[in-house]
Every structure is written in C-alpha cells, then in structure tokens.
Design an enzyme around this catalytic site. Sequence first.
Site, mmCIF file in Angstrom:
data_model
loop_
_atom_site.group_PDB
_atom_site.id
_atom_site.type_symbol
_atom_site.label_atom_id
_atom_site.label_comp_id
_atom_site.label_asym_id
_atom_site.label_seq_id
_atom_site.Cartn_x
_atom_site.Cartn_y
_atom_site.Cartn_z
ATOM 1 N N GLU B 490 0.888 -1.249 -0.071
ATOM 2 C CA GLU B 490 0.159 0.039 -0.229
ATOM 3 C C GLU B 490 0.859 1.363 -0.106
ATOM 4 O OE1 GLU B 490 -2.529 -1.309 3.638
ATOM 5 O OE2 GLU B 490 -3.988 -1.416 2.085
ATOM 6 N N LYS B 602 5.996 -1.736 1.738
ATOM 7 C CA LYS B 602 5.073 -2.090 2.731
ATOM 8 C C LYS B 602 5.071 -3.379 3.407
ATOM 9 C CE LYS B 602 0.794 -0.959 5.630
ATOM 10 N NZ LYS B 602 -0.665 -0.493 5.146
#
Lengths: 768, 768
Positions: B490, B602
């Site tokens: 993300e 991430k």
Amino acid sequence: MNQDYIQPNEWSILEEGFDVERVKSSESLFSIGNGVMGQRANFEENYSGPSFQGSYIGGVYYPDKTKVGWWKNGYPEYFAKVLNAPNWIGVNVFINDEALDLFTCKKVEDFKRELNMKEGFHRRSFIATLPNEIEISVKATRFLSIVEDELGAIDFEIEVLNSDAEVRFEPYLDGGITNTDANWEERFWKTLEVKSEGNKGFVLSKTLKTEFHVNTYMQSEVLLNAEKQDVDFTETKTADSLTFSYSIKAEKGQKVSLRKYAGYVTDMNHKRSDLVEAASKVLDYATKAGFSKLLQDQKEAWEKIWEMADITIEGDVKAQQGIRFNIFQLNQTYLGKDERLNIGPKGFTGEKYGGSTYWDTEAYCIPFYMATKDQQVARNLLTYRYNHLDKAIENAEKLGFTNGAALYPMVTMNGEESHNEWEITFEEIHRNGAMVYAIYNYVRYTGDFDYIPEKGLEVMIAIARFWQQRVNFSEHRNKYVMLGVTGPNEYENNVHNNWYTNYLAKWCIEYCLETIEKVKEAYAEDYKRVMGKTRLNEGEMAKWREVAENMYFPYSEKHEVFLQQDGFLDKEIVPIADLDKSQRPINQKWSWDRILRSCYIKQADVLQGFYFFEDHFSKKELEKHFDYYEPITVHESSLSPCVHSIQAALLGRTKQAYEFYLRTSRLDLDDYNKEVEQGCHITSMAGTWMSIVEGFGGMRVKDDQLSFNPTIPEDWKTYSFKVNFRDQILKVKVSADKTVFYLEGDNAIEINVNGKAVELQPNQELEV
Amino acid sequence: MNQDYIQPNEWSILEEGFDVERVKSSESLFSIGNGVMGQRANFEENYSGPSFQGSYIGGVYYPDKTKVGWWKNGYPEYFAKVLNAPNWIGVNVFINDEALDLFTCKKVEDFKRELNMKEGFHRRSFIATLPNEIEISVKATRFLSIVEDELGAIDFEIEVLNSDAEVRFEPYLDGGITNTDANWEERFWKTLEVKSEGNKGFVLSKTLKTEFHVNTYMQSEVLLNAEKQDVDFTETKTADSLTFSYSIKAEKGQKVSLRKYAGYVTDMNHKRSDLVEAASKVLDYATKAGFSKLLQDQKEAWEKIWEMADITIEGDVKAQQGIRFNIFQLNQTYLGKDERLNIGPKGFTGEKYGGSTYWDTEAYCIPFYMATKDQQVARNLLTYRYNHLDKAIENAEKLGFTNGAALYPMVTMNGEESHNEWEITFEEIHRNGAMVYAIYNYVRYTGDFDYIPEKGLEVMIAIARFWQQRVNFSEHRNKYVMLGVTGPNEYENNVHNNWYTNYLAKWCIEYCLETIEKVKEAYAEDYKRVMGKTRLNEGEMAKWREVAENMYFPYSEKHEVFLQQDGFLDKEIVPIADLDKSQRPINQKWSWDRILRSCYIKQADVLQGFYFFEDHFSKKELEKHFDYYEPITVHESSLSPCVHSIQAALLGRTKQAYEFYLRTSRLDLDDYNKEVEQGCHITSMAGTWMSIVEGFGGMRVKDDQLSFNPTIPEDWKTYSFKVNFRDQILKVKVSADKTVFYLEGDNAIEINVNGKAVELQPNQELEV
C-alpha cells in the site's frame, strides 16, 4: 446550459418573477462586493425559505480543524477559511405586526432583481400580499461602497397599496451566525460586546483561534415620502445581537423607507481599542452624505473602473452580458489595494474552497489585473506570495525538503497549507511553477524587472531548489524523472513524469539561473544580499543545471505529441464525442477510479504548458497537441475552456474558439456545472477576459512590445477592449473587416498587428 | 522492540509491577475472548487513570456515518464497525466506603497479571493501600467460557490485611458506553430497559440503525472464606445502568469474594422476546455449576484446542511464548462455529479497522484454521463470502461494472463496502483474487471439491467477470493492461500493471475456466444450475481467455525480475540497510508523497505472488525476486514478515527466516510497531503459524499429498506442530538431526519428506 432565467441585458443581470427554487442561485449571481468585503444577495428581511446566508470580510479567516477519513503524514492540522461574518444587512419588516417573509406571503407579484453592473448596486422590487391581506410594494436597494470600503448602504422602501398601516422596521446586527462550510459544526465567532450609542449600534466580535476583531455596526434613518422623519425607536439586545425597532404610520399610497448604513471595521486596519470610534466615523460620513450621494459616488467610482476594464461586444447581448458579469465580479472580488488580500475561487459569493488563495491567481488572474489596473495591483499579488515565502519553506520542510526549498500551498489564507487530500496537497506541485511563471509574466508585461532583485528572486531560488530535490535520477532512463505528481488535470493522480510539471520545473530552473546572471550584472547590491540570505552557491546551481538539462519528457513518436504522463498510451482513447451523454459530467456519474483510468482530461494540462510557453513551440506542434488532447478533454474545471478558446483562435478555428468562449463567459449565469447555488467561479472569470483579449484579439507581449492578431466570431458585429500597457492605455476595437487602435498617453508606441509592425501615435485612431 | 515488560513463560503472558503507562498496552495483550465475544483486559473495579474500554460481540455492528475530507464518487455512506458493547465486567469495590481505584491508591504492590493461555483465563492480583490506609490483597480472575459462549465469569477476591473492614461490592451493568473509534462522537446504543428479577439483573439495549437487540445480564454471589453467604443487597437503576450493592464485614485476614456471572444474549441467536429468559437460563446454568466447575470446564475445553493447535518450541522460551500467544489469540477470536462471523484484524482486542473482515482472512488465516480445526471451519469462512456475493455484485455495480461482475469489499461486516479511501476502496482490488485463492487453497488442502459446484463457482465466475471488465486493451503494448490499482504494497497507490494483481487476475480467470470444465464433467446438475443463474456463455468465456492469454506483465530484462508495477525502475533504489535509522518507520517519519515515490515496500507484493504460486516458478526465480525486493521491504504491515520467513526458509536461509519469525511472533508482546495499545494484530498471527509450519516445517500440499522439508533455527532444540489433513492428525516434531512423524487415525498415508516419498502407518512414529 442548466438554467436560463437571467434576462439578457447589456449592463444588468436581471431576474423576473419569484421562484423559491431560484433563491440560492440568485443569491450567488447577484452577490455584491467591494474588494474588501462582499456578500451573497440574501434578503434583508426575514426569509424562512431555503437560503444560503453569506457575508464575508477579505482576509478574515478561521482555521477549521481538518476533517479527514484516514490521516496521512503531512496533512495540515486545519483548513484556513474565510468565514461567514456577522450579519449587518438584516432589516425585519412588519406591517401591522405581520412579518414580511416572501416564503409565507399570500402572493408575490412583479418580483424583479437587478444587479446593476454599471453603477454597482443590487435592487429588488416586488408587490407582496401578506397573510393579513395587506398589499405592499417594496423596493430594496443595496450596495457596498468602493469609495469608502468599510461601508454598505441599504434603502428599503415600502408603499402600502391597499390601506393605511403601521410599518415597523427592525434593522439589526447579528453576531450569532453559522458557517455552511464548517467541518465540525463549531461556532467560529465569539461576540465580545453588544453596544449602542444613540441610534448607532455595534456588535463587537472576534474570530475564535485567529482572534480577528471585527466591529459590525449600523445606523438607520426613516423616511416618509422621501422626507427624513424623527421616529422614536426601541432597542433589544441579546448576547449576540442588537435590534432597533422603528414604527411609522403610513397612509395608503405613501412611501416609507428605512435607510441603513452599516458594515465592518476590523483590527486589520484599526487598533482594537479604536473599533467603535472608527465605525462611528464611517457612520458619520455616511449619514452626512446620505444614501443618494453615496450611490452617486458609487456610480462614479464604477464608471472609472469600467472606463478601463470594459469590453464591449456588439451584436450578441448574451455574450456582452456574460463578459461584463465576469469583469464586474472580478472587480467586486479584488481591487488590488491591499497586498494582504487575494482572489478566492468563489470570491465573496460562497464558501466552497474556503475562500482561500489557489494557483488560479498566478495562472489566470494576473493578466486581467495587469491590463486593466495600475501595475501596482499585479505587483501586490506577487508580493502576497513573497510575503508567504517563509511559510512555503516550512511547508516544504514538513514534507522532507531541505536547504530553503519552498513548496507553495495548494490552498492558503496565511501562507500555510490548508488542503488535505494527499494527491493534491503533496502532489499537485505544479502550482509552485505558477508562482514563477507569474513573476515572468509580470516582468514581461510591465517591464518592471526591479521586482525580481527586490523580491522575486528569493521566491525563484526557493522554488528551483524544490524542483531539484523533487526529481530523482532514473538509471533506467539516464534522465531525471519526477515521480508521484498530479498535474493540472486532476483526473489523474500520483502520475509519473507529468509533462507539464516536468516542463515547468525545467523552465523554472533555467529562468532562475538566467535571472541570477542578470541580477548579478545589473543589481550588484541585491545580488549580494540575496546570495547571502539564500546561501546559494555555484555547486548547487550546477546541480540545478544538471537536472534542467537532463529532464525526462514522455513523448510518443507515433503521435508526435508529448504525453501527458508516463503510460498515457496504455489508456483506451475514446473521444468524448463518442461517449454517451448520460455519462456526463463524469465527475458526477463515474466513480473516482473509473475517472482516473479513463483518458478524460478535466482541464488543459499539456495544452496549459503550450499556453504558457507558446513561443517554445511551432504552430504545427500546437495543432498536433490540440488535436490529440482537446477531443478527450471534458472541461469539468472552470479553468479549462479559456485556454482552449485562446488556442483555437490562434489556430484560426474561430468557431470553436467562440464555443469555448460561451462556455466560460456564461458558466455561472447559465449554470453549466449545476452548482451556482454554492457561489460563482470567480477566478475563471479572468480566463474569460483572456479568451477575448488574447484569444480573439490575439494580444501577446514579446520583447517589450504588444502584438495583435485579431479575429472575430461570426455573430459579433464588433468587440472592443482596453489595455494598460506600461502606463499607456490602448483601446482596440475589432470588426470583421478592420481593427481600430486608439492610444491614450503621451508617447507613440510600436505594436505588431498580424505580423507587421505598426506605429501608434498618441490620441489618434489607427485602422488596420 | 519497543517494550519488554512481558515475562517470558511457556504457557502464560505475565506482567509484574503496576505501571499506569502500561495499562492500555496490557489491556490489549491480556484480552480475553471465546470466538463469540471478547474484551480488553479492563479492570473490573473503577479505574480513573488512562484506559481504553472495550467489550465486543461478534457480528454486532454499527454503520458509523462516513467521515471524509473530500468526497469522491463511489464512497460508501458508512463504515460498519464492531462496537463497544454494554459493560458487564464492572464490579466497584469500597472498603469502609473508600473506593478501590488503582490510580488513586496510596500504594500498589505485588501487582501481577497473568493471561493463562493453557486454561483460558485472566488473573490479576495485587496488594493495595487505599487512601484510608486500609491494606487489601486482591485476586481477580475472569474468563469467557468457550463451553457456554454467552457466559463470562469473574471471581473478585479480597483479603483485608491490616484491620477489620466493611467490604462493599457493587457489581453493575452499564449500557451508557461510548466508542473510542466513533467518527462523529455519536452514541451507538439505545438502552431499552433496565430490569431486575431478584438478584438477576438485565440491561436490554439495541444498536441504533442496525437494531441488534442485546441483553446484558448478571447475577452475583458473595463468599466469605469460600463459603457462600446470604447477603442482603440493594439495587440502583439509572436510564442505562443497573447496580447491585452487597456489603459484608470482613475480619482482618478473612477472604471475601464476589462471583459475578454475566454476559450477552442477542437476537442473532434468540427471539427478541426471549432475551430475558435466555439470559436467565444461562445464569441458572452458571450458578448451578459454580465458578470452580465452570473454570474446570474452560480448562478442559482449552486442553482440547491445544491438543490440536499447539506448537511446541524447546530451547527458546520467548519464541515458545510468542507462538502460543498467537495461537491462543486466534482461537479467542474465531472458533469457526458460526458462518456469520469472521476474523477482524484486531479481533476483540480493539476497535481499529472497525473489527471488520479484510482479505487477511482469505490470504493468511485460512491455512491455520484448515490445519488446526475440522475442515468445516474453513468451509464456513468461504461460505461467509459466498453469502456476501450479491452485495459484492452491487458493490461492483456502484463502480460501473455490469453483468454480475463482483468486487468484494476491502472492509466489511455485512458484505457492503465500508472503506473510504479511493486508492484502497476502489483500487486495492487484488483482494478479489484472494477470495478465489482461498477456494483453491481450501480444495487443495481438504480435497473437498464439492464446495465449488455447490457455492464456490458462482463466486469465481463473478470475479472472473470483474477482471475481464477491469482491464483494457493497450494498442501500444498489444496486451491487456490493468490501470489504476493498489497492490498489497500500500506504499504505492494508483499504479499501473501491478504484477501481483495482473498475475492473480490472469490466474483467477484460468482457474475459473478450468474449474468450469471439471464441474461440467462431474457435476452436471450443478453445472446447469450455475450456468443458468449466471447466464455465462461461450462468448463471454472466450473474452476471458483472450484477456488471460494476453495479460501484460512488467518485467526487467536487466534484473531478470518481474517489476512490482510499471515504472518501478524509475525509482531510486536504496536498500533499507543504507537508510538512516532515524527515518524509520517511514510511515511515521515521512510524508505520504515521499513514501509513495520511494522504492520502499510496506509488505510483500511480488513476493506475495511468489508465495501463492510457488510452484509456478523455479527456486532460482524466487531467489532472484527475493534478493531484489526483500532489501527494500520495510515490513510496516504485520502481514509482511511471515511470507518472507517462509520464503527465506525455502531458500535455505534459516537464520534470516528466524529473524522474520521473531518479528512476527512477538510483534505485539514486544510492541514492534508502537501501537499495541490500540489492540493486537490478530490476523497476522496466522502468518506466524505459517512461518513455522510452512516455513521451518516446509509443509506443502500437492496432488492430494502433504510434503515437508524441515529445517530448524539454530537456537531451538526441537519444535513440533500438528495438522489435521483430511481428518487424519499428523504430528511433526523437528530437531536438528531428525524429524519424527506420528499419524493418528485409521489409514496409512504417503507423505513426501525432503523430496522423498514416505509411507506413514497410523499410530506409529516414523523418524526421518
């Protein structure tokens, strides 16, 4: 077109007939302002129907706590917005104790509104039958003085038509107002004192958090058949409001009227302790002059503005009304007297966009103000940003930039960023380039290079620093790339190598380097000061140069066009013409992801760059790009059609240019975007002006010289405009077969018309 | 590691010493739950210090009005979230009228907390000196029964140490609770009735909007030195609460205790009119059995769970404690009995993420539940999504998809989308693929292909439809591309051709087509029904095939890796190891735009695809990709380390695998992400389990057969786990020199160990 109730008229905006459905729209369209304060055209008397109350004071803002679904690092804590200020227009009216309220009247006939643009006032007249069967004729006139800009005046005249009656006027001030656009439904104002001195009334308030102190004041007179009356009054105070009550008996056929002088004085211009005295002085000035004299002064002041700013169009009343509406609203919003003020996208006509400053000012508004006002006005607009430079540097620091790099905010009142949408706030960074472009544009037009060593250069250096830090080197391309930006076309987010942004960045650096050289040569003192302050050295400038020389630009060999951004060719390209009408506007019909992955362009993006840097490209290149991008542009930003209108005119496509012109000039009057209730699109109005002057008139400035390339839309007999070019006024009147130039001033100038040099003698017409 | 106050212990989570700073953290870590309800480890008695009150009922949710800064078309109107439910744990305590409150006590000594994972209870003991100088010793035990899952029980025992005293217990129910995670600070509950019948108390409430009816109930007993006492009591009612008050005199050294039986019955399981009766029955059951018997039952029930789910680790107490904590919390959150329930990312330990269902369930939790429970449990999880299919189709329609295409929501309670961040809500669509992968994974593991014709196929068809509509053909590439998506990483938003998403989309279509063929052959009846219902025809399937066969995948020839997305090579690639530590975690230190344009990942994105489709790639390819992406992965999602741990183990990098394992298994206990106060990371706990079973154990399923490839971290002497494979239980115990397999059941099975086939006989050990 979404509405067409506005009556065509060359000098006025007219509405006939009362329709509750139109009240909010008319409140926007008939807004009045004087550059310092402004207000929606709310009724003076109580109105219990749907309405959007708004009265705004330029520069007085409130930091509304940010509202956001999912917080991202870097978001500002608050959104600084111009706020609805205490109400001073209120005059409640009772006829034999029955309240006048157009929403509950038995009958409303002959309802007319006029926004008299020539003279600068708003008038409303109607015949109403009250629930108690009393029939009255009302004429209410209101204006905000541009002569004494803390003052407004109202003449509320009533004739009782079908009997004698007691008329009670209750002029009031109310500090207990709310804001439509409040994130948390908080109150923004605190009332400090409600005070009267004789028939002068004052409500002293301050904005919460920012502590702007404002004194809202009033004084009223009652007249019977135009004769001032000595009428007793009573007063009622609440914690937030002050009401005076005047009763007078009127015989059938007699005219009674209340004249109310009112307005705001603020601690932006007075000491806090002097606010009552200052207001009292304005009231004394007003009552001494009287309503008629004040209105006469207003008319004369507007005459002066029109003298310079007017554009005439013969043969097309709607086009004429449209352009005058645009010019009028721009002047109501900003007159350029105060460098602390700026031009909000909605001006004083609504609350959307927070009433704050956007890049609209630099990209669209500067040309209008440069050409129709003294050049100091544009200089003030530049100085506004210069004064915010420290904040812009802080803003960049928050995002991880260093060494005095500046990122100007997307939205601001005080220099701090207010916007909180990552793809805009952090990524729509092309705005930074507009700051530099405005300086360039200003110097090009006015010749005032002094501004640069004085102020502009510091801004330019801070912005060049930003660009150099914002790009990164791509080994893959062996070029500098700019990742994660949003271009002017906000229907693309977080794209890579937006051509417009990359181009602007490269140009900003090059222009800055070139300017530094000039300053070094001609302004040794300033050069030393600026270089000392910014600690700019050769090493850093070498890095800038390296970036500018090796910037990457996405290009399609096949289509021979620069691509709006990386990957643009992966999109499915379907011209707007092939899209079912039921799908438009796409910003209302489509989900956001669908808009993003479509090819559709909200507003000129690559073409915006071609507009800014027209002389960097050939006409053939412009044509290629126009033909590639225009068919997929939906113009769902009010700022889009004007650029296309200018470029279509340049390409000799006058008919298409005219279509774009219509769309921009009557955007609000005809409510193309179904949102005029929220306010008018003020900043794009400057684009409308450009559509005529730069579009049809083909005006450009190059090498300190004006040039023209006039065309005229088929339906028009003539059009004319004036520009102030370096303190000489040039009037241009275009008809199908000729263009007439008239120069005011003392010196002859050379201009260029259709590619040929022409010498203009002062005070003499020249036909081409 | 951000905290290390948890005492190492193989079977318990232990805290020693009272520290107000740790209260919220411990409230999360010591949370208890029984799969149906759960609660943070709030104190029973009043506590005036900082605390985060939370008691949750699975499936009972509230649609909180969406909060957003700038609305985008397609956002849902509300966010359905599990809400803080009426408080039944409250027992206020007064000693000689002085309230016990650990925040205001003169002294708190010997404070100990234990979360006894073996037996399933929470216990707290301490010696407190009250402001009135009375010294008491307290031992409070609490558990939520997994035998009678509407019931909780508390034993609050006090010994007055330094004098005789009057002890007053005030057990109460309170419906006047608030939610920490409320968008608009609204109340979510309405109390309908506060009622008592003898010493039974009831507070009947309903959630606003959703109208879940809940009866919160209680009944208490008072004991003196373990003998039940007949103590008079008084009752106090308010609009929202009911309090009973019991007073008893205790001599110095005597132990008095209050036993409170309490909990919720809801209209999810009972008729609304029966809620009092239902609660009364549970109370009769509880009081009849008594606290000790209930706790004994609890212990036995947990023994059964552990019997199947336990993982032992010898030689590393912290690792042992970590894995048991993960297994314990997963079982507290979801036991798989009710197909209406699911696994919220915070379980019953906090409110973040709304307590709702994410793709975590399908991508990370299914393997744990398949292997440690009856296969019906995983089937229930699949059925949960099957039951939401209509809503997923509606959800896709809102975004412009047609013809029964489905987009499963990012976040949901009832099948509708709750999330409101365009880059996630509309673009993180890979979640749709996880729905299909879970079906594939389930069938692969359980062999229960019947699920597909029965339910799964409809889901698969709707999702294949979505992918086919979501891509577009790029003339430029002569391939299908997928624009505007957010992958599992993300830290990239609105990217084009995210490799993971494209790969998953292609696979979903192919798997669906292949499955349709199988169903057609073997399940004629179902085939007819599904094809009729979905109106799927050959023409549409041909389109799907066209897309799957011509999907574009970004690839770097130079690095020989698939690129996470288009343009990835334009980034500046700096390994995390070279990034200054002060910059981490980047999600706290960097602005969002900087994160986006950085190379940092991430959580596993390309590698997530390699994990799902391990057998599509060679080990060498995996190694290349692992070496390319792992050094730039920041693991700022709790779901990231487990995948890397498994892959590192597969690549023979046991040490690195162990490092990743530690990070995932003690994420909350050691509070790596500085956020444990908000609750525990429940769904990633299933990833921890995978790190051992699939990572170190190397367990895979292929062609209806289990295979293993065990390795063991250096520090461990042995580790063992059990899996239920198609109703036979296989125990695996690994040490450095051997692996011992033990099969329970009736039939021999063949497994594959280190690439060699091995025949396991039932109830017999086999050493490899």
